[in-house]
Each structure stands twice: as C-alpha cells, then as structure tokens.
Scaffold this motif. Structure first.
Motif, PDB file in Angstrom:
ATOM      1  N   PHE A  42      42.945  10.822 -27.284  1.00 23.83           N
ATOM      2  CA  PHE A  42      42.962  11.966 -26.347  1.00 23.83           C
ATOM      3  C   PHE A  42      41.808  12.929 -26.606  1.00 23.83           C
ATOM      4  CE2 PHE A  42      46.874  10.197 -25.111  1.00 23.83           C
ATOM      5  CZ  PHE A  42      47.095  10.651 -23.820  1.00 23.83           C
ATOM      6  N   ALA A  43      41.222  12.873 -27.806  1.00 20.41           N
ATOM      7  CA  ALA A  43      40.084  13.752 -28.122  1.00 20.41           C
ATOM      8  C   ALA A  43      38.758  13.139 -27.672  1.00 20.41           C
ATOM      9  CB  ALA A  43      40.058  14.022 -29.622  1.00 20.41           C
ATOM     10  N   ALA A  44      38.799  11.938 -27.111  1.00 16.08           N
ATOM     11  CA  ALA A  44      37.545  11.283 -26.690  1.00 16.08           C
ATOM     12  C   ALA A  44      36.814  12.179 -25.687  1.00 16.08           C
ATOM     13  CB  ALA A  44      37.863   9.927 -26.071  1.00 16.08           C
ATOM     14  N   PRO A  45      35.542  12.495 -25.932  1.00 19.08           N
ATOM     15  CA  PRO A  45      34.814  13.416 -25.050  1.00 19.08           C
ATOM     16  C   PRO A  45      34.834  12.985 -23.575  1.00 19.08           C
ATOM     17  CG  PRO A  45      33.538  12.980 -27.045  1.00 19.08           C
ATOM     18  CD  PRO A  45      34.738  12.070 -27.096  1.00 19.08           C
ATOM     19  N   ALA A  46      34.842  11.675 -23.328  1.00 19.28           N
ATOM     20  CA  ALA A  46      34.790  11.182 -21.939  1.00 19.28           C
ATOM     21  C   ALA A  46      35.970  11.685 -21.101  1.00 19.28           C
ATOM     22  CB  ALA A  46      34.780   9.664 -21.940  1.00 19.28           C
ATOM     23  N   LEU A  47      37.095  11.984 -21.745  1.00 24.35           N
ATOM     24  CA  LEU A  47      38.286  12.424 -20.988  1.00 24.35           C
ATOM     25  C   LEU A  47      38.210  13.904 -20.618  1.00 24.35           C
ATOM     26  CD1 LEU A  47      41.153  10.666 -22.988  1.00 24.35           C
ATOM     27  CD2 LEU A  47      40.293  10.046 -20.719  1.00 24.35           C
ATOM     28  N   GLY A  48      37.462  14.685 -21.376  1.00 20.46           N
ATOM     29  CA  GLY A  48      37.308  16.112 -21.073  1.00 20.46           C
ATOM     30  C   GLY A  48      38.586  16.928 -21.248  1.00 20.46           C
ATOM     31  N   VAL A  49      39.415  16.557 -22.228  1.00 20.73           N
ATOM     32  CA  VAL A  49      40.654  17.324 -22.468  1.00 20.73           C
ATOM     33  C   VAL A  49      40.287  18.635 -23.173  1.00 20.73           C
ATOM     34  CG1 VAL A  49      42.868  17.330 -23.696  1.00 20.73           C
ATOM     35  CG2 VAL A  49      42.075  15.248 -22.548  1.00 20.73           C
ATOM     36  N   GLN A  50      40.673  19.751 -22.578  1.00 21.32           N
ATOM     37  CA  GLN A  50      40.262  21.068 -23.125  1.00 21.32           C
ATOM     38  C   GLN A  50      41.145  21.539 -24.270  1.00 21.32           C
ATOM     39  OE1 GLN A  50      39.728  24.130 -20.224  1.00 21.32           O
ATOM     40  NE2 GLN A  50      38.294  22.914 -19.020  1.00 21.32           N
ATOM     41  N   ARG A  51      42.451  21.254 -24.173  1.00 25.15           N
ATOM     42  CA  ARG A  51      43.361  21.668 -25.253  1.00 25.15           C
ATOM     43  C   ARG A  51      44.299  20.520 -25.596  1.00 25.15           C
ATOM     44  NH1 ARG A  51      45.976  27.407 -23.886  1.00 25.15           N
ATOM     45  NH2 ARG A  51      46.855  27.121 -25.982  1.00 25.15           N
ATOM     46  N   LEU A  52      44.366  20.227 -26.885  1.00 27.40           N
ATOM     47  CA  LEU A  52      45.206  19.140 -27.380  1.00 27.40           C
ATOM     48  C   LEU A  52      46.324  19.797 -28.195  1.00 27.40           C
ATOM     49  CD1 LEU A  52      45.259  16.036 -27.575  1.00 27.40           C
ATOM     50  CD2 LEU A  52      43.572  16.176 -29.411  1.00 27.40           C
ATOM     51  N   VAL A  53      47.542  19.733 -27.667  1.00 28.87           N
ATOM     52  CA  VAL A  53      48.688  20.370 -28.332  1.00 28.87           C
ATOM     53  C   VAL A  53      49.518  19.283 -29.014  1.00 28.87           C
ATOM     54  CG1 VAL A  53      50.808  21.700 -27.977  1.00 28.87           C
ATOM     55  CG2 VAL A  53      48.750  22.240 -26.642  1.00 28.87           C
ATOM     56  N   LEU A  54      49.725  19.427 -30.306  1.00 31.21           N
ATOM     57  CA  LEU A  54      50.501  18.456 -31.076  1.00 31.21           C
ATOM     58  C   LEU A  54      51.848  19.059 -31.437  1.00 31.21           C
ATOM     59  CD1 LEU A  54      50.877  15.870 -32.746  1.00 31.21           C
ATOM     60  CD2 LEU A  54      49.625  16.981 -34.604  1.00 31.21           C
ATOM     61  N   VAL A  55      52.931  18.374 -31.040  1.00 34.30           N
ATOM     62  CA  VAL A  55      54.289  18.846 -31.352  1.00 34.30           C
ATOM     63  C   VAL A  55      54.822  18.044 -32.538  1.00 34.30           C
ATOM     64  CG1 VAL A  55      56.578  19.309 -30.420  1.00 34.30           C
ATOM     65  CG2 VAL A  55      54.601  19.275 -28.877  1.00 34.30           C
ATOM     66  N   LEU A  56      55.205  18.756 -33.588  1.00 28.31           N
ATOM     67  CA  LEU A  56      55.669  18.112 -34.824  1.00 28.31           C
ATOM     68  C   LEU A  56      57.045  18.630 -35.222  1.00 28.31           C
ATOM     69  CD1 LEU A  56      52.516  18.352 -37.136  1.00 28.31           C
ATOM     70  CD2 LEU A  56      53.460  16.284 -36.096  1.00 28.31           C
ATOM     71  N   PRO A  57      57.800  17.876 -36.045  1.00 29.58           N
ATOM     72  CA  PRO A  57      59.032  18.450 -36.605  1.00 29.58           C
ATOM     73  C   PRO A  57      58.647  19.674 -37.450  1.00 29.58           C
ATOM     74  CG  PRO A  57      58.902  16.083 -37.054  1.00 29.58           C
ATOM     75  CD  PRO A  57      57.564  16.487 -36.517  1.00 29.58           C
ATOM     76  N   ALA A  58      59.447  20.725 -37.351  1.00 27.95           N
ATOM     77  CA  ALA A  58      59.104  21.983 -38.043  1.00 27.95           C
ATOM     78  C   ALA A  58      58.940  21.773 -39.547  1.00 27.95           C
ATOM     79  CB  ALA A  58      60.190  23.018 -37.764  1.00 27.95           C
ATOM     80  N   ASP A  59      59.676  20.793 -40.114  1.00 30.08           N
ATOM     81  CA  ASP A  59      59.598  20.608 -41.572  1.00 30.08           C
ATOM     82  C   ASP A  59      58.484  19.632 -41.995  1.00 30.08           C
ATOM     83  OD1 ASP A  59      60.660  18.258 -40.649  1.00 30.08           O
ATOM     84  OD2 ASP A  59      62.413  18.258 -41.959  1.00 30.08           O
ATOM     85  N   GLN A  60      57.620  19.257 -41.042  1.00 21.05           N
ATOM     86  CA  GLN A  60      56.556  18.294 -41.376  1.00 21.05           C
ATOM     87  C   GLN A  60      55.153  18.901 -41.250  1.00 21.05           C
ATOM     88  OE1 GLN A  60      57.093  15.143 -42.529  1.00 21.05           O
ATOM     89  NE2 GLN A  60      59.296  15.486 -42.469  1.00 21.05           N
ATOM     90  N   PHE A  61      55.075  20.226 -41.068  1.00 25.80           N
ATOM     91  CA  PHE A  61      53.760  20.859 -40.897  1.00 25.80           C
ATOM     92  C   PHE A  61      52.867  20.632 -42.121  1.00 25.80           C
ATOM     93  CE2 PHE A  61      54.001  24.267 -37.354  1.00 25.80           C
ATOM     94  CZ  PHE A  61      54.720  23.414 -36.544  1.00 25.80           C
TER      95      PHE A  61
END
Ligand SMILES: Nc1ccn([C@@H]2O[C@H](COP(=O)(O)OP(=O)(O)OP(=O)(O)O)[C@@H](O)[C@H]2O)c(=O)n1
Ligand SMILES: C[C@](O)(CO)[C@H](O)COP(=O)(O)O
Length: 226
Positions: A42-61
């Motif tokens: 999803f971070a590949a420049p060709a896609l042009g994604v401006q914000r990448l939000v990652l959702v994780l379990p709260a106890d795995q930060f």
C-alpha cells in the motif's frame, strides 16, 4: 482533480485460528513479518496513497514498534488501537481520518500480504468511478448449500469469493459505519450495501488471507514464485 487516496490496514485481530501464540500478522513470511509485506504494497508510490492507517491490538503497540524499527523504519504510517471485532477496528481507523473531508479509502486485511498492485489500483479506480468497489474471484470448486435434510447444489456462476481491498468514497463509508454493528457484517461491503451498490473488481487467487497454518506455507510458496 483526483480524489486523495487513503488506506486503513486492519490488523487488530488475535489470530485464534492460527493458534501461534502471537497474532498471525507478526509471524515471519520470507524473513519479514506478514504485516510488513502488506504495508509495503500500500506504500508503493505508484498507488499515491496519502495516509496509511494501521489498526493494531492495543496491547501490541510495543511489539509493532520494535518490528517497525527493525525491518522498515522508513515506512510512514499512523497507528491506532482496534476494537473487539473487525467492524470495530475499521471504525477506529475511520476516526483517525476524521479531519479529511473527501477522498477514497481502501480497507484491507493486514493478513493479506500478497495482493497484486494491479488489484489495489483497479479497486481504487472503480471506487473513484462508482463509489464502492471490492475485489472478488469466482469459486473454482463446486459449491453446495446446507439444508435441514442434507445439502443441495448451488450455481457457482452466481457466486463470488470476497477479498480485500474494499474501497469506498470516504463519506459513504463514514455513513455506513455510523449504523450499529450487525452479526451479518463479515466485511465492509456488507456494512455499506444497504446504502450503495457494490462494484465487483477482478481479484486474484494469490490474494489469500493468512488464516490457518497451511495458508502460511502457501504464501511462502507463492512468494518464491512471484
Ligand atoms: N478485532 C479485530 C479482528 C480482526 N481484525 C483484522 O481483520 C482481518 C481479518 O480477520 P481474521 O482473519 O479473522 O483475523 P483474526 O481475527 O486475527 O483471526 P481469528 O478470527 O482466527 O481470531 C485481520 O487482518 C485481522 O487482524 C481486526 O482488525 N480487529
Ligand atoms: C474481509 C474478509 O477478508 C473478506 O473475505 C473476510 O470476510 C474476513 O473474514 P474473517 O471471518 O475475519 O476471517
């Protein structure tokens, strides 16, 4: 002007079916965590994604912070805590995009690390045109439904197997996620479909979801040959 693109990668689950003793998104696939393969796509420049939000379990930060620093310190993303269900985790991801007024957002399982860029691009493009689009593939096997007395053949030409990414106009996805959660919500299309028709985009048979140990073996083999 093209609409801005955003992505919510849901990785807030615990991986009970994998039974690995740690969430499956952190297991190694070709020497890197499964989740990192997914984020890199999803971070590949060709896609042009401006914000990448990652959702994780709260106890795995803390766990993720270490993995991120070790494997990909350059990878830009925002981390938020998920909820008890996938639906609740997507909602947390959407809240993180709170100040955005317009755009198209992809929701993607953190445990689908093999998604071709062409599938991601085509799903964004279809959502930009139609408002809601998801990746899916036709079943390869025969399919049967269960009945009280046994089972019966289903017409597989009328069925599709649903994958992610699932892309939506941001305002539409927000409206859908303001409604209460239902037990029938297994993905984002099922949350949105009462508000808007869902466009199907050709997915990929290699776009597997890592669910049980055999999926990890399959993913290793697929990665070796691509
Ligand atoms: N509360 C949850 C549950 C699931 N997911 C995410 O949704 C995706 C698909 O879910 P699934 O494969 O079911 O993952 P788990 O819930 O971790 O697995 P299991 O059902 O076996 O416990 C995964 O990337 C998972 O991390 C999430 O963000 N928050
Ligand atoms: C969203 C999804 O990956 C589409 O196939 C799937 O529905 C997730 O299902 P699970 O029950 O969380 O495995």
């Amino acid at each position: 002007m093209p609409l801005p693109r955003f992505a919510i990668i849901v990785a807030g689950g615990t991986g009970t079916r994998m039974g690995a003793g740690r969430p499956k998104q952190f297991l190694k696939l070709q020497n890197e965590p499964v989740l990192l393969h997914t984020l890199r796509r999803f971070a590949a420049p060709a896609l042009g994604v401006q914000r990448l939000v990652l959702v994780l379990p709260a106890d795995q930060f803390d766990v993720w912070q270490e993995l991120h620093a070790q494997y990909a310190p350059e990878l830009q993303h925002e981390v938020v805590a998920g909820g008890a269900t996938r639906w609740a985790s997507v909602r947390q991801g959407l809240l993180q995009l709170g100040e955005q007024t317009e755009g198209v957002v992809a929701v993607h399982d953190g445990v689908r690390p093999l998604t071709p860029l062409s599938v991601i691009e085509n799903t964004y493009a279809a959502a930009e045109q139609h408002g809601a689009a998801i990746a899916a593939v036709p079943p390869k096997d025969s399919v049967r439904g269960l009945s009280a007395t046994g089972s019966y053949a289903l017409d597989r030409s009328r069925l599709r197997l649903v994958q992610t990414p699932q892309c939506f106009e941001l305002g539409l996805l927000r409206r859908a996620y303001q409604m209460p959660e239902l037990p029938t919500f297994t993905d984002d299309a099922s949350v949105v479909e009462d508000l808007h028709p869902i466009q199907l985009v050709q997915g990929d048979y290699c776009n597997i979801k890592i669910t049980t140990p055999d999926d990890l073996l399959l993913a290793e083999a697929l990665l070796r040959h691509t």
